[in-house]
Design an enzyme around this catalytic site. Sequence first.
Site, PDB file in Angstrom:
ATOM      1  CB  ALA A  79      -0.934  -0.017   1.211  1.00 15.52           C
ATOM      2  CG  ASP A  80       3.417   2.667   3.338  1.00 12.89           C
ATOM      3  OD1 ASP A  80       2.438   3.414   3.460  1.00 12.89           O
ATOM      4  OD2 ASP A  80       4.071   2.243   4.298  1.00 12.89           O
ATOM      5  CB  SER A  81       5.727   0.660  -2.478  1.00 16.90           C
ATOM      6  OG  SER A  81       6.641   0.425  -1.427  1.00 16.90           O
TER       7      SER A  81
END
Length: 398
Positions: free
Chosen positions: A171-173
């Site tokens: 999700a972050d990347s």
Amino acid sequence: MPKICAAAALSRFRVLDLSRVRAGPTCVRMLADFGADVIRIEPPPGIDPNEAMFAADRLSGDFQNLNRNKRSLTLNLKTPDGLAVFKRLVKDADVVVENWRPDVKHRLGVDYEALAAINPRIILASISGFGQDGPYAKRPGFDQIVQGMGGLMSVTGLPHQGPVRAGLAVADSSTGLYAAVGILIALLEREQSGRGQWLHASLLHTQIAMMDFQAARYLNEGDVPVQVGNDHPTSSPMGLFEAFDGYVNLGASGEGNWKRFCESLDMPQWSSDPEFETEKLRVKNRNRLNHEIQQKFAERPVAHWVDTLNAAGVPCGPVYTVPQMFEDAQVRHLQVEQALKTPDGVDRHYITQPVRLARTPGTLARWAPGWGEHTDELLAEVGFDAAAVAQLHEKGVV
């Protein structure tokens, strides 16, 4: 050193990076690697109680990889003088990136309307866990929390195992990359309109978008995705099989691949078996098919199957550990890893940009900056003389 120009493509743009942890720095790294003048703005030491999460170990591999090609300015935005310095920077900037809780920028007075009043061409990219408004807007958003809420953990892992997080910050990347694309679109649009705009990306929306065909299957066919381990939800044979010295990843979906697979293994009876006649039937009878493939694969080593199947045009590969991955001949050919010597005299290793531009490629020009390393030179660039800089230091603004 007035500017770090990693490459030519984006060298005319200045980006003020207020972001922390992973999604924001991933977004800004993309711009920095292609030459944008990125200024990482962070509080002076001791201001943020969570600073150990994102700033303390400057020479760690993770921090270096996320924050290369940037300059660092320390600035306490909670002080009037710090806010004034930031607004002076905004006058000549193109992009501001932040990943605070949505209310913070309004409380500080650096929301889009406030920034646009200073510089109508400014683009503000806001990254959050759950969006800029709505019932969850003020919740803190971490990658693993969003993997769970975005459906990923429900389809990851072996059947009936229970939810499993992915082994990387999906999700972050991916949110960082979506935000970078949004910034580039806004910059292109600005060439026509002359105006900046506010864009926002959330981990939750991005994670659901990354569910892609799994989410679309449910929305349109009512097919609820479940854990299928190393098998593919809708194709067969695809998955992991054990050769006598390791694991083989097989991707023989589609009729053409299936026929070539049977031929290359000298198993014509599989292609004529009525239970394996179509993709749907192969999925339905997956257990029997996988059992027969497993018996065959156990006869030979991984290298044999990888060479045989790839020669036949059937997707197939080994399963590497991380050290094995970096030793692979194709990985080395792609120059995935690059070393730079940091000021402590140690070679740090970085992952290069996976998107290659033939004429204006992204490059690694400089290691991640020390905490506030470029504060004085950046203040000088926006008109502060030596006495004014010294005063800001004395007040604890920088």
